[in-house]
Write a protein that holds these residues in place. Structure first.
Motif, short mmCIF file in Angstrom:
data_model
loop_
_atom_site.label_atom_id
_atom_site.label_comp_id
_atom_site.label_asym_id
_atom_site.label_seq_id
_atom_site.Cartn_x
_atom_site.Cartn_y
_atom_site.Cartn_z
N CYS A 84 4.96 -47.64 -16.24
CA CYS A 84 5.61 -48.73 -16.97
C CYS A 84 5.29 -50.08 -16.35
O CYS A 84 5.95 -51.07 -16.65
CB CYS A 84 7.11 -48.52 -16.94
SG CYS A 84 7.77 -48.66 -15.27
N GLY A 101 7.13 -42.75 -17.79
CA GLY A 101 6.78 -41.46 -17.20
C GLY A 101 7.95 -40.87 -16.44
O GLY A 101 8.02 -39.65 -16.25
N CYS A 102 8.86 -41.72 -15.95
CA CYS A 102 9.96 -41.21 -15.14
C CYS A 102 11.24 -41.98 -15.32
O CYS A 102 12.32 -41.47 -15.10
CB CYS A 102 9.56 -41.22 -13.66
SG CYS A 102 9.45 -42.88 -12.96
N ASN A 103 11.13 -43.24 -15.67
CA ASN A 103 12.29 -44.11 -15.90
C ASN A 103 13.01 -44.51 -14.62
O ASN A 103 14.05 -45.15 -14.70
CB ASN A 103 13.29 -43.43 -16.86
CG ASN A 103 13.79 -44.38 -17.92
OD1 ASN A 103 13.16 -45.40 -18.18
ND2 ASN A 103 14.90 -44.06 -18.55
N CYS A 132 6.67 -43.53 -10.92
CA CYS A 132 5.35 -43.14 -11.40
C CYS A 132 4.42 -44.31 -11.71
O CYS A 132 3.21 -44.16 -11.70
CB CYS A 132 5.46 -42.25 -12.63
SG CYS A 132 5.89 -43.12 -14.15
N GLY A 133 4.98 -45.47 -12.03
CA GLY A 133 4.14 -46.64 -12.26
C GLY A 133 3.57 -46.77 -13.66
O GLY A 133 2.87 -47.74 -13.96
N CYS A 190 10.80 -50.23 -15.89
CA CYS A 190 11.95 -49.33 -16.10
C CYS A 190 13.09 -49.66 -15.15
O CYS A 190 14.20 -49.20 -15.33
CB CYS A 190 11.53 -47.87 -15.93
SG CYS A 190 11.04 -47.43 -14.26
S1 FES Z 1 8.52 -45.11 -15.93
FE1 FES Z 1 7.90 -44.29 -14.04
S2 FES Z 1 7.94 -46.06 -12.83
FE2 FES Z 1 8.80 -46.76 -14.64
#
Ligand code: FES
Ligand SMILES: Cc1cc2nc3c(=O)[nH]c(=O)nc-3n(C[C@H](O)[C@H](O)[C@H](O)COP(=O)(O)OP(=O)(O)OC[C@H]3O[C@@H](n4cnc5c(N)ncnc54)[C@H](O)[C@@H]3O)c2cc1C
Ligand code: FES
Lengths: 289, 156, 772
Positions: free
Chosen positions: B47, B38-40, B44-45, B59
């Motif tokens: 992953c 979601g954000c890398n 965001c959590g 990530c």
């Molecule tokens: S992709 Fe968002 S926390 Fe890892």
């Protein structure tokens, strides 16, 4: 968002080996939890060829009380701090700071060493460790020295370590019975939020008199700051809400914050006052118990 | 480099790059697609996986660092009793809308209930604070986790 | 029996089989098991990675694009620019003002210029960095006032920077104000809001032979995507197959972004003859994707001594950003809702949308109604105060009722439940007892605020709208239902299945929904405007009714009874008079196939034709409105300026609750987004650059920030012309929560914010006397 640079990862199992790698490899950098380093590498170009992973080094991961000191290994995670009875009971400021940080996922990876060495002015462990007058052990292959925690911070996101050095341990004197400490933070939501301002206070009271008072603030200058002048006004005095109020107002003037996307310098000043008061009051109340 | 780690209970060996994250390794090479990006950058959590039983953001985790360790994802957890109950409760209680945050959310919830069979509402909220959801407002997610806990305790 | 009659009969049963109950969604299980496939989950490893070369300047002429260095990077396969577009280099939604790849001029920081196609992420990234753009910088326009100034540069040529204007002239405004006992006037500004769906935009395109392409992507309007992709490729519609993958949150944004990302992936795939994927990074998505349009509203309104609204004069300016995109629709929506859900004799509205050199706006849940109601609901509170009336009581005196006329003089003869909503939340929150004094709890101030909302369903201004669906009875008695309405998390498709199940007496499990695939699903038009269930569901009902007719006919012959005596229930057809006499749907299906009775039905639905005069802005603006009222309680910490929303009491007139659990879900989600918009979400744009394109600094609510949400009060005032009377529910809740929070903050502190968000710092400053 950048792809990660092409580095090699090394996984030493001893501190000795890690220091050796750092000393010999070119463009080598330590990585602990990676919760600061990975996002940084996604954002800006980082010139690194080797990453030395510290998470396999058993001797860096501990929390113990020894010879009047509370000693914390560099790779101790924030979750480890939160889970520690010792920290909760003896250094609630540190405990509260760790508990306020990031998310459970971040706390499971992020380390005390990483938080300090990343040297963010807003690092939440900065103020409590300053207030506890902690020291950091810095080691290279052939040197080992202790420095006051504040000296780890050299500027925004710059630490004072040489390239071949590691922060290996943090220690502070076990607070005596009757000492109190507390941490306060204001962010922009109730979880996973970087501090707009954070503050920690440590107080020892004896016979109604404040023997020791230490106060530190974060995110209000290029590094976390001790509020020496404020502390002096408290020491040797009988504490009162009025006195704390007055000293906190002073803190609002001692800080040197900046404007950024998170808040204005002015608001940070105001919150420095508010959080100083809250932290001092809470620490003072904890002295009795 | 060759990497050996336990994925969902089984030791596996695979090829990985030094500068690869666990998230990329799982999704691109190992076909573990429940883990979402979601954000890398850890914010965001989506992953979230379990590393030696604890939730972490895959990530932010370099693949080489999982050598010798245990990684669990929804694929491996969905038949465990706690997860089954959570899945059931998420479906029943309307805790799922678009479903993108769901796998990560379930992992955090699983980790909570594994350690704390009787969480308070506040503890539930805290446990999922690192999992952002833009659809549900969390209301029914919190409810589902509490319901699952209650059922697991046999108080239904 | 006629279709309408059957529906009426079903609707009057009072007790439904599946309608009105919270039934477990069939898509939820795959999602919970981690098996649901989103766009990125389809991408094969050998697919090309597409990355966009974007403008680094807000306004500039392009003098040259040099791709030579980029092509030298190992792994870079191609760099596509405007010259590589076989079709038309134009992708504007409402107006043809938006080049697909810019080669002449760039209009905002982030404007696409070229596409780097590479074997992997790293090569693609390096390729993007290596493309050299030679610019001639132009003066940029950042604010509404700058855009409207005489000497402002014209962003899209023409005479001025105005993209579109609107107006409404209802009643005699002078007379209205002359009757007023109290008049208030103010200016309101609402900022950008970024969608921040957790799944970023993504598209995956696969070439099929030499003259067809399949595109899998995140979207809300597969048929719009098809049209735009075909336009870029210069192909016919039937050469493009668009499949909507499960979409990880959309909220309007993916309606606009779908065509933009899909066309890029498709161009790469077709040009290079290889599967190609474009997945936006979070920072790209947050900085360059469409946002809620910022708007400025000047509002003057008055009420008489009895507390009745007499006049409202409204001036609206929408900040489009670089392209108009949906601005005409956005602006019309604001215009047509300008008086709020209240009866106001005289209403004059003037609106315009202006270009600036910033990221362009687009669809977002609630559309312009969020901004419009923020102004309306603030005005209502201020008028009430001036008249010495309780704000809820004042609203009750003015709300639309059956027989009332709206902003555009549209007569509402039924399906108007705002009064019930308002009374419902008043009672649930114990308003009359608790609104009185502001409570202080440990130094914190508690305040209670109320706000109403109305939101027209379907297209604005009487533009024709329709929807279609198909339904097949399979040989084994199961059904295949196809709809072009997208699953975005809202569960609309599931609602359709329930409608079909109800009409056919079929077990819900026997109906399989196939989501949008433009090669096989009928065009249901977009999934926006809260139309997915009302329009899409009514098409489903139409298909089901058609099939039902044939099923009943064949069943009556099999059962040897009158058609009127056939009852469809639990997957069987019964003779009502002799219930032991029945056939299963499997037997019935076989018989239909053998007899050559078509087992497939195409459903079509169009709401009644409407008349609207764009000159006066009068007429039937929308077929029907959904209404909502919300009470919010906040706690303000005067020491820091932080606002905590303690509890929220939501209500909505949904027409008919097809599934209470889905409605509740929509309302909860809208509350969270509204709370963010009201308090913390603050996109910082400086000189056209977004400075906080991430979750760290663009602060959306976490689990810790959500208030207690009381049980949703569902009011049912069925709409006569939709299946079972359902109206859309996706948007209205975000409209009322924003103003309810702002009004509660006023109640707690006496400070009225005319701009959002009410961040802790802003409130803290205001509490110390700074102008908010
Ligand atoms: S992709 Fe968002 S926390 Fe890892
Ligand atoms: C979503 C999110 C939320 C966060 N929330 C907070 C928050 O609330 N408060 C807060 O303070 N921080 C927060 N952080 C930042 C980060 O998690 C913490 O600072 C964490 O403690 C860093 O530890 P680490 O082990 O992950 O550091 P790493 O990323 O591994 O390292 C950080 C830096 O320190 C160096 N380093 C690490 N260990 C050593 C060592 N022993 N000796 C020498 N150098 C070393 C590394 O080379 C690197 O430069 C957040 C981060 C994220 C992604
Ligand atoms: S259900 Fe969509 S993000 Fe959580």
């Amino acid at each position: 968002m950048r792809p990660l640079p092409r580095f090699r990862v090394h996984r030493p199992e001893s501190l000795e080996k890690a220091l050796e790698l750092l000393a010999t490899l070119e463009k080598a950098k330590p990585i602990a939890g990676g919760t600061d380093l990975i996002p940084l590498m996604r954002e800006v170009e980082v010139d690194v060829k080797h990453l030395i992973d510290l998470s396999h080094i058993g001797e860096l991961n501990f929390i113990r009380e020894e010879e009047g000191y509370i000693r914390i290994g560099a790779t101790t995670t924030l979750s480890d701090l939160v889970a520690s009875e010792l920290i909760a009971s003896k250094a609630p400021a540190l405990w509260e700071a760790a508990a306020s940080m990031g998310s459970p996922q971040i706390r499971n990876r992020g380390t005390i060493g990483g938080n300090l060495c990343n040297a963010s002015p807003a690092a939440d462990l900065g103020p409590p460790l300053l207030a506890l007058e902690a020291e950091a052990e810095i080691r290279s292959l052939d040197e080992r020295r202790w420095i006051p925690i504040g000296e780890v911070f050299a500027g925004p996101k710059v630490n004072s370590l040489a390239e071949d050095e590691l922060l290996t341990e943090v220690r502070f004197k076990t607070p005596p019975q009757g000492a109190g400490s507390a941490f306060e933070k204001i962010g922009r939501r109730r979880a996973v939020t970087l501090a707009l301002v954070n503050a920690a206070a440590y107080i020892e009271v004896e016979d109604e008199t404040c023997r020791v008072a230490r106060l530190a603030l974060g995110a209000v200058a290029d590094r976390p700051l001790r509020m020496g002048e404020a502390e002096e006004r408290l020491m040797g005095k009988e504490l009162s809400e009025e006195l704390i109020e007055e000293v906190s107002a002073l803190c609002g003037r001692l800080v040197r914050p900046i404007d950024d996307v998170r808040a204005s310098a002015w608001y940070r000043r105001e919150m420095s006052r508010v959080l100083s008061r809250r932290a001092l009051l809470k620490a003072w109340r904890r002295c009795a118990t | 480099m060759m990497l050996r780690f336990k994925l969902n209970g089984e030791w596996i060996e695979c090829e990985a790059e030094h500068n690869e994250t666990l998230l990329d390794l799982l999704r691109e090479k190992l076909g573990v697609k429940s883990v979402k990006r979601g954000c890398n950058v850890g914010e965001c959590g989506a992953c979230t996986v379990l590393l030696d039983g604890r939730p972490v953001n895959s990530c932010l985790l370099l693949a080489p660092l999982v050598e010798g360790r245990s990684v669990e994802t929804l694929e491996g957890l969905r038949d465990k009793p706690i997860m089954r109950e959570l899945i059931e409760a998420f479906v029943e209680d309307g805790a799922i809308q678009c479903g993108f945050c769901t796998p990560g959310m379930l992992i955090s919830a699983y980790s909570l209930l594994s350690r704390n069979p009787k969480p308070s509402e506040g503890e539930v909220r805290r446990a999922i604070a690192g999992n952002l959801c833009r659809c549900t407002g969390y209301v029914n997610i919190v409810k589902a986790i509490l319901d699952a806990a209650e059922r697991l305790r046999g108080e239904d | 029996m006629e279709a309408e009659e059957i529906l009426e009969e079903l609707a009057e049963r009072g007790e439904f089989i599946v309608i009105g109950r919270g039934v477990r969604r069939f898509d939820a299980l795959d999602k919970a098991l981690g098996r649901a496939k989103f766009t990125a989950d389809y991408v094969e490893r050998d697919a090309l990675v597409v990355k966009v070369v974007r403008s680094s300047l807000p306004h500039a002429l392009i003098k040259g694009i040099n791709i030579d260095e980029a092509l030298k990077i190992p792994g870079v396969v191609a760099v596509l620019t405007a010259g590589d577009i076989p079709g038309e280099n134009q992708i504007g939604y409402a107006l043809p003002d938006q080049p697909f790849l810019n080669d002449v001029k760039v209009h905002y920081v982030g404007d696409p210029i070229a596409l780097v196609c590479a074997e992997n992420e790293e090569a693609a990234f390096k390729g993007v960095e290596a493309v050299e753009i030679d610019y001639e910088e132009l003066q940029a326009v950042y604010t509404i006032d700058e855009a409207l100034s005489e000497d402002a540069p014209r962003i899209h040529g023409g005479e001025d920077n105005i993209a579109v204007t609107t107006r409404v002239r209802k009643g005699d405004i002078e007379e209205g104000f002359s009757k007023a006992e109290a008049i208030v006037e103010d200016t309101y500004e609402t900022p950008y809001q970024e969608h921040m769906y957790i799944e970023p935009e993504a598209a995956y395109a696969i070439p099929e032979g030499h003259d067809k392409v399949t595109v899998i992507g995140t979207m809300q309007s597969p048929f719009l995507v098809r049209e735009k992709v075909a336009g870029i490729l210069g192909w016919n519609l039937n050469q493009v197959r668009v499949i909507q993958a499960l979409t990880g949150g959309a909220f309007g944004g993916k309606d606009d972004m779908g065509p933009l990302v899909c066309a890029k992936a498709a161009l790469a795939a077709v040009k290079l003859g290889r599967p190609a994927a474009l997945i936006l990074d979070r920072d790209e998505s947050a900085a360059y994707s469409v946002k809620r349009y910022p708007a400025r509203i000047r509002y003057r309104s008055g009420a008489d001594a009895e507390g009745r609204m007499t006049a409202a004069e409204v001036d609206i300016t929408v900040d489009c950003g670089a392209y108009a995109n949906r601005a005409p629709f956005w602006l019309w929506r604001m215009t047509a809702h300008a008086a709020g859900p209240y009866e106001v004799e005289a209403v004059h509205v003037d609106g315009r949308a202006v270009y600036t050199n910033k990221v362009f706006g687009g669809s977002f849940r609630g559309f312009g109604d969020v901004a419009m109601h923020f102004a309306v609901e603030s005005q209502m509170d201020m008028l009430a105060e001036k008249l010495g009336l309780d704000p809820l009581e004042f609203r009750l005196r003015n709300v639309l009722r059956p027989g009332s006329r709206t902003t555009t003089n549209q007569l509402l003869d039924h399906s108007v439940g705002i009064e019930e909503c308002l009374r419902g939340v008043a009672e649930a929150s114990d308003w009359w007892n608790r609104r009185g004094e502001v409570k202080r709890i440990e130094g914190k101030l508690r305040g209670l605020g109320v706000a109403c909302a109305h939101h027209g369903i379907s297209t604005s201004r009487g533009a024709p709208d329709w929807s279609a669906a198909s339904l097949i009875l399979n040989e084994d008695g199961t059904f295949t239902y196809r709809t072009g309405i997208c699953e975005l998390g809202q569960g609309s498709q599931f609602g359709h299945a329930k409608i079909v199940a109800e009409i056919l007496g079929a077990p819900l499990e026997s109906i399989r929904v196939e989501g949008p695939d433009t090669d096989s699903t009928p065009n249901a038009r977009p999934t926006h405007g809260s139309r997915g269930l009302m329009l899409g569901g009514s098409a489903a009902a139409d298909a089901a009714l058609r099939l039902r007719g044939r099923m009943v006919k064949v069943a009556s012959e099999m059962l040897g009874c009158d058609e009127g005596d056939v009852e469809l229930k639990d997957g069987r057809a019964y003779d009502r008079r002799r219930p032991e006499n029945s056939v299963s749907f499997r037997e019935l299906a076989r018989e239909m196939y053998i007899r050559g009775v078509s087992p497939a039905a195409y459903g079509f639905y169009a709401p009644p034709r409407r008349y609207f005069d764009p000159e006066t802005g009068l007429g039937v603006a929308y077929p029907v409105y959904t209404f909502a009222a919300t009470v919010a309680e906040v706690e303000v910490n005067p020491e820091t300026g932080e606002v905590k929303v303690v509890e929220v009491w939501p209500s909505m007139d949904v027409g008919r609750a097809i599934d209470p659990l889905l409605i509740e879900g929509q309302i909860h989600g809208a509350i969270a987004q509204g709370l963010g918009f009201a308090l913390t979400e603050n996109l910082i744009v400086e000189e056209g650059r977004v400075l906080n394109p991430n979750f760290k600094d663009y602060v959306i609510p976490s689990s810790m920030d959500m208030p207690r949400v009381s049980d949703v009060i569902i009011v049912e005032k069925p709409y006569r012309h939709s299946a079972f009377g359902a109206k859309g529910v996706g948007e209205p809740a975000i409209i009322s929560i924003v103003s309810a929070i702002a009004n509660a903050v006023y109640h707690a502190t006496g400070i009225r914010f005319r701009t959002l968000p009410i961040t802790a710092e802003r409130l803290y400053r205001a509490l110390r006397g700074e102008k908010p």
